[in-house]
Scaffold this motif. Structure first.
Motif, PDB file in Angstrom:
ATOM      1  N   GLY A 189      36.534  51.216  41.571  1.00 17.40           N
ATOM      2  CA  GLY A 189      36.209  52.563  42.028  1.00 17.40           C
ATOM      3  C   GLY A 189      34.718  52.833  41.978  1.00 17.40           C
ATOM      4  O   GLY A 189      34.134  53.390  42.925  1.00 17.40           O
ATOM      5  N   ALA A 190      34.082  52.434  40.878  1.00 23.85           N
ATOM      6  CA  ALA A 190      32.633  52.620  40.756  1.00 23.85           C
ATOM      7  C   ALA A 190      31.892  51.779  41.792  1.00 23.85           C
ATOM      8  O   ALA A 190      30.870  52.214  42.350  1.00 23.85           O
ATOM      9  CB  ALA A 190      32.176  52.244  39.345  1.00 23.85           C
ATOM     10  N   LEU A 191      32.397  50.577  42.072  1.00 22.93           N
ATOM     11  CA  LEU A 191      31.783  49.733  43.097  1.00 22.93           C
ATOM     12  C   LEU A 191      31.858  50.415  44.461  1.00 22.93           C
ATOM     13  O   LEU A 191      30.887  50.399  45.234  1.00 22.93           O
ATOM     14  CB  LEU A 191      32.478  48.378  43.138  1.00 22.93           C
ATOM     15  N   ALA A 192      33.012  51.011  44.769  1.00 24.08           N
ATOM     16  CA  ALA A 192      33.168  51.702  46.051  1.00 24.08           C
ATOM     17  C   ALA A 192      32.235  52.903  46.155  1.00 24.08           C
ATOM     18  O   ALA A 192      31.722  53.219  47.233  1.00 24.08           O
ATOM     19  CB  ALA A 192      34.620  52.143  46.236  1.00 24.08           C
ATOM     20  N   LEU A 193      31.994  53.574  45.030  1.00 23.20           N
ATOM     21  CA  LEU A 193      31.164  54.780  45.045  1.00 23.20           C
ATOM     22  C   LEU A 193      29.669  54.474  44.985  1.00 23.20           C
ATOM     23  O   LEU A 193      28.867  55.121  45.665  1.00 23.20           O
ATOM     24  CB  LEU A 193      31.536  55.682  43.864  1.00 23.20           C
ATOM     25  N   PHE A 194      29.278  53.482  44.180  1.00 25.45           N
ATOM     26  CA  PHE A 194      27.861  53.273  43.888  1.00 25.45           C
ATOM     27  C   PHE A 194      27.327  51.916  44.332  1.00 25.45           C
ATOM     28  O   PHE A 194      26.122  51.681  44.236  1.00 25.45           O
ATOM     29  CB  PHE A 194      27.610  53.439  42.384  1.00 25.45           C
ATOM     30  N   GLY A 195      28.193  51.022  44.793  1.00 27.46           N
ATOM     31  CA  GLY A 195      27.750  49.700  45.202  1.00 27.46           C
ATOM     32  C   GLY A 195      27.202  49.684  46.616  1.00 27.46           C
ATOM     33  O   GLY A 195      27.041  50.727  47.257  1.00 27.46           O
ATOM     34  N   PRO A 196      26.888  48.497  47.147  1.00 32.18           N
ATOM     35  CA  PRO A 196      26.416  48.382  48.527  1.00 32.18           C
ATOM     36  C   PRO A 196      27.442  48.953  49.503  1.00 32.18           C
ATOM     37  O   PRO A 196      28.642  48.975  49.222  1.00 32.18           O
ATOM     38  CB  PRO A 196      26.268  46.859  48.712  1.00 32.18           C
ATOM     39  N   LYS A 197      26.969  49.393  50.663  1.00 36.45           N
ATOM     40  CA  LYS A 197      27.868  50.028  51.626  1.00 36.45           C
ATOM     41  C   LYS A 197      28.933  49.052  52.126  1.00 36.45           C
ATOM     42  O   LYS A 197      30.030  49.467  52.479  1.00 36.45           O
ATOM     43  CB  LYS A 197      27.072  50.596  52.802  1.00 36.45           C
ATOM     44  N   LEU A 198      28.609  47.769  52.166  1.00 35.56           N
ATOM     45  CA  LEU A 198      29.596  46.731  52.465  1.00 35.56           C
ATOM     46  C   LEU A 198      29.603  45.765  51.287  1.00 35.56           C
ATOM     47  O   LEU A 198      28.607  45.083  51.039  1.00 35.56           O
ATOM     48  CB  LEU A 198      29.257  45.993  53.767  1.00 35.56           C
ATOM     49  N   SER A 199      30.686  45.709  50.553  1.00 33.95           N
ATOM     50  CA  SER A 199      30.702  44.900  49.325  1.00 33.95           C
ATOM     51  C   SER A 199      32.001  44.111  49.188  1.00 33.95           C
ATOM     52  O   SER A 199      32.447  43.849  48.083  1.00 33.95           O
ATOM     53  CB  SER A 199      30.495  45.799  48.102  1.00 33.95           C
ATOM     54  N   GLY A 200      32.606  43.739  50.310  1.00 35.35           N
ATOM     55  CA  GLY A 200      33.896  43.052  50.263  1.00 35.35           C
ATOM     56  C   GLY A 200      33.865  41.748  49.500  1.00 35.35           C
ATOM     57  O   GLY A 200      34.755  41.472  48.683  1.00 35.35           O
ATOM     58  N   GLN A 201      32.835  40.935  49.715  1.00 37.73           N
ATOM     59  CA  GLN A 201      32.766  39.641  49.031  1.00 37.73           C
ATOM     60  C   GLN A 201      32.418  39.799  47.554  1.00 37.73           C
ATOM     61  O   GLN A 201      32.907  39.046  46.715  1.00 37.73           O
ATOM     62  CB  GLN A 201      31.741  38.738  49.727  1.00 37.73           C
ATOM     63  N   LEU A 202      31.578  40.772  47.233  1.00 32.57           N
ATOM     64  CA  LEU A 202      31.298  41.057  45.823  1.00 32.57           C
ATOM     65  C   LEU A 202      32.567  41.530  45.133  1.00 32.57           C
ATOM     66  O   LEU A 202      32.829  41.174  43.978  1.00 32.57           O
ATOM     67  CB  LEU A 202      30.202  42.116  45.705  1.00 32.57           C
ATOM     68  N   ARG A 203      33.353  42.328  45.834  1.00 32.24           N
ATOM     69  CA  ARG A 203      34.627  42.800  45.283  1.00 32.24           C
ATOM     70  C   ARG A 203      35.541  41.620  44.965  1.00 32.24           C
ATOM     71  O   ARG A 203      36.182  41.588  43.914  1.00 32.24           O
ATOM     72  CB  ARG A 203      35.301  43.743  46.280  1.00 32.24           C
ATOM     73  N   VAL A 204      35.598  40.622  45.875  1.00 38.29           N
ATOM     74  CA  VAL A 204      36.415  39.426  45.636  1.00 38.29           C
ATOM     75  C   VAL A 204      35.926  38.699  44.392  1.00 38.29           C
ATOM     76  O   VAL A 204      36.721  38.268  43.548  1.00 38.29           O
ATOM     77  CB  VAL A 204      36.374  38.497  46.869  1.00 38.29           C
ATOM     78  N   PHE A 205      34.601  38.552  44.260  1.00 33.22           N
ATOM     79  CA  PHE A 205      34.029  37.871  43.098  1.00 33.22           C
ATOM     80  C   PHE A 205      34.392  38.599  41.807  1.00 33.22           C
ATOM     81  O   PHE A 205      34.814  37.992  40.816  1.00 33.22           O
ATOM     82  CB  PHE A 205      32.519  37.763  43.241  1.00 33.22           C
ATOM     83  N   LEU A 206      34.232  39.934  41.806  1.00 33.34           N
ATOM     84  CA  LEU A 206      34.523  40.711  40.601  1.00 33.34           C
ATOM     85  C   LEU A 206      36.009  40.700  40.276  1.00 33.34           C
ATOM     86  O   LEU A 206      36.398  40.657  39.099  1.00 33.34           O
ATOM     87  CB  LEU A 206      34.022  42.144  40.771  1.00 33.34           C
ATOM     88  N   LEU A 207      36.859  40.741  41.301  1.00 29.34           N
ATOM     89  CA  LEU A 207      38.299  40.656  41.056  1.00 29.34           C
ATOM     90  C   LEU A 207      38.666  39.323  40.423  1.00 29.34           C
ATOM     91  O   LEU A 207      39.478  39.247  39.503  1.00 29.34           O
ATOM     92  CB  LEU A 207      39.065  40.840  42.367  1.00 29.34           C
TER      93      LEU A 207
END
Length: 609
Positions: free
Chosen positions: A141-159
């Motif tokens: 949730g914090a990534l969606a709110l405060f992260g880069p506007k496109l962060s799909g691959q970072l999301r995969v890494f963090l997951l």
């Protein structure tokens, strides 16, 4: 409409995170209001049952922490199994990087906590487990709110990283913070786990036997003295996951056709069973439990555990407590340095690789957000100290402060990475590169059509538009308003030779007849099969055979592969609507909606200009 939009917003990751913040604030206000006695008294209410001499009685707080939260950890286990079956953890390099960063992200915070508390006399050392876990829901949730506007691959890494983090954290809870072990219930729990494993090995597709065994497992684990979170995680790991099976999908389509021709309760039940057989029981359970867990179970847990009575100087005492500072430093700095530095060193030494499009600045931003412990941290605090004890309140204050600091630090790092390192996104490219070129690309429809749909295909892909019939639906819907472009992305075993064969057919002006013909014969793509198809289509077979292995044809396929890489297309089918990569589902209805939205946007721009 507004109510529907609000519900849709809450169901997003950012919405779920905001909901948790709201619930935590409500818990704090309630616990520090004139109604505080009702808050603390609520969780002490005894609830239980007795049936034929067997019963279970716990207060409401334990029902939430030892009962509802087992569902949370069960869902985590389901997600871990999916990642191993057909997700990021199948890639050895990424799995290795996640393991290294995950272990460091658990170990360093614990070391920081122990050093700070030990230096102050050691009172509260048993709470070191409060800093090892990350709250995945809050993190995303914090990534969606405060992260880069496109962060799909970072999301995969963090997951992927939190998979390791969650597994280690739950293992620590189950081993370190369990009560006195009772043998008979423990043996029953082990038997249930063995039963789940056998069900998976027998390819049992129905969810009911798994659910019944998990319920028995929970009762046995609670009675055994082992914390039930460990049983929930292990049970989730034992629920089988596998990619969607094409032959089961085809069988379900035939069953639906039967229902269409002769609707009845029996045929409807057969359709339900057929659809269930096509998707793994793991994914079906996860789909059912994911939203209730995020929007009901975790907020209830937050309401029951985030309320700290800060009156009477508790806040002042907390900031003078080594436990509070151990939690803050462990979560904020420990996670940042543990995950960030371990990832940096591992990548530099070649021990792992980051997802494409993710830079080290984004990694450190994600590492900072990993300092949001919340769910796991509050659970451990309750087990180690009791949430209403002095140490428990001090540790809880540390968790809440760390949540704010970790979020602010993550936001700051993302901003610096964007300005200083140029990391404005942390995702695959979204724009089609190079654009459609009528001189090179395969185009069906008018070259000057209003709408453009580009599909990267593999002739062995069962879900590409020609295999599913989606293209026919789109053509009938849009007609000459749509131009359809195909580019090659062969990645199945017979994909490369089938792609070259289509280009060899294109050299004789037969690309589209070849495409339509061969996509109905995906199970026969050997070299001799392709040559036979050339004969059946009336091609010059000698020329076709020569072109099949020619350097020019290979270069043509390689051009499309380079285009796919530059455009962020890594699997088939991948679609681009008017030059933008489509995310999510790709059925005909979704594609139609995306094309219609693009057309409306184009018309709006024309009106404004």
């Amino acid at each position: 409409m507004e109510r529907r939009t609000s519900w849709r917003t809450i169901r997003t990751e950012s919405g779920a995170a905001v909901l948790l913040v709201v619930v935590a604030v409500v818990a704090l206000l309630w616990a520090n209001s004139p109604l505080s006695e009702s808050y603390f008294g609520l969780w002490d209410v005894e609830i239980g049952f007795s049936v034929s001499g067997f019963g279970l009685h716990m207060n409401l707080h334990h029902w939430i922490n030892d009962g509802l939260m087992v569902v949370f950890f069960f869902v985590v286990g389901l997600e871990v199994r999916q990642e191993f079956a057909h997700g990021s953890l199948r890639d050895a390099s990424r799995a290795r990087l996640a393991l290294i960063a995950g272990v460091a992200g658990v170990a360093l915070p614990a070391v920081f906590y122990i050093l700070i508390v030990a230096a102050a006399g050691g009172d509260g050392l048993g709470g070191w487990g409060a800093v090892v876990g990350t709250d995945t829901a809050f993190l995303l949730g914090a990534l969606a709110l405060f992260g880069p506007k496109l962060s799909g691959q970072l999301r995969v890494f963090l997951l992927t990283l939190t998979v390791v983090d969650d597994f280690l954290a739950v293992s620590i809870i189950g081993i370190v913070y369990s009560d006195e072990i009772r043998l008979i219930p423990l043996l029953i729990a082990v038997a249930c786990l063995a039963g789940l494993w056998l069900l998976g090995r027998s390819r049992q597709w129905s969810a009911t036997p798994y659910v019944l065994l998990v319920i028995v497992l929970w009762f046995a684990t609670v009675d055994s003295g082992v914390h039930a979170s460990l049983a929930g995680m292990v049970a989730g790991l034992l629920i089988p996951a596998y990619p969607t099976r094409r032959h089961k999908v085809v069988a379900a389509r035939q069953l639906f056709r039967d229902f269409w021709q002769s609707p009845s309760a029996a045929s409807a039940r057969a359709v339900d069973r057929g659809l269930a057989r096509g998707i793994s029981v793991n994914e079906r359970m996860h789909e059912v439990l994911r939203m209730p867990t995020a929007l009901v179970i975790v907020p209830i847990f937050a309401l029951a555990n985030a309320g700290v009575d800060l009156r009477g100087g508790v806040l002042v005492d907390s900031f003078q407590s080594s436990v509070t500072w151990g939690v803050i430093v462990g979560l904020v700095l420990g996670k940042l340095l543990g995950i960030g530095l371990a990832t940096f060193v591992a990548v530099k030494l070649g021990a792992g690789r980051l997802p494409e499009g993710v830079g080290m600045g984004s990694v450190f931003g994600g590492a900072a957000l990993s300092g949001i412990g919340f769910t796991v941290s509050l659970l451990v605090i309750g087990l180690a100290f009791g949430s209403t004890s002095d140490l428990g309140r001090q540790a809880t204050v540390g968790v809440l402060v760390a949540m704010v600091l970790a979020t602010a630090l993550g936001w700051l790092i993302f901003r610096v990475a964007a300005k200083r390192l140029g990391e404005e996104t942390a995702d695959l490219p979204m724009v089609l590169t190079p654009p459609v070129d009528p001189e090179v690309d395969h185009i069906r429809g008018p070259e000057d059509a209003q709408l453009t749909l580009v599909e990267y295909i593999d002739f062995e892909c069962h879900y590409c538009a020609h295999a599913t019939g989606s293209w026919e639906d789109l053509r009938s819907r849009f007609g000459d308003d749509l131009r359809y472009v195909v580019r090659q992305l062969p990645h199945h075993p017979h994909g490369p030779i089938a792609a070259r064969a289509s280009e060899a057919a294109s050299n004789q002006g037969m690309f589209w007849p070849w495409l339509d013909f061969v996509f109905t014969r995906q199970d026969a793509l050997e070299r001799e099969d392709l040559i036979r198809y050339a004969e059946e289509l009336g091609l010059d077979v000698a020329q076709f055979t020569a072109d099949l292995d020619s350097a020019a044809v290979r270069a043509r396929v390689e051009r499309d592969l380079e285009s796919a890489d530059a455009s962020g297309a890594h699997a088939t089918p991948t679609f681009f609507v008017d030059g933008r990569r489509l995310l999510g589902s790709y059925d005909a209805r979704t594609l139609t909606s995306a094309l219609e939205a693009s057309r409306r946007g184009t018309r709006t721009q024309e009106v404004r200009s």
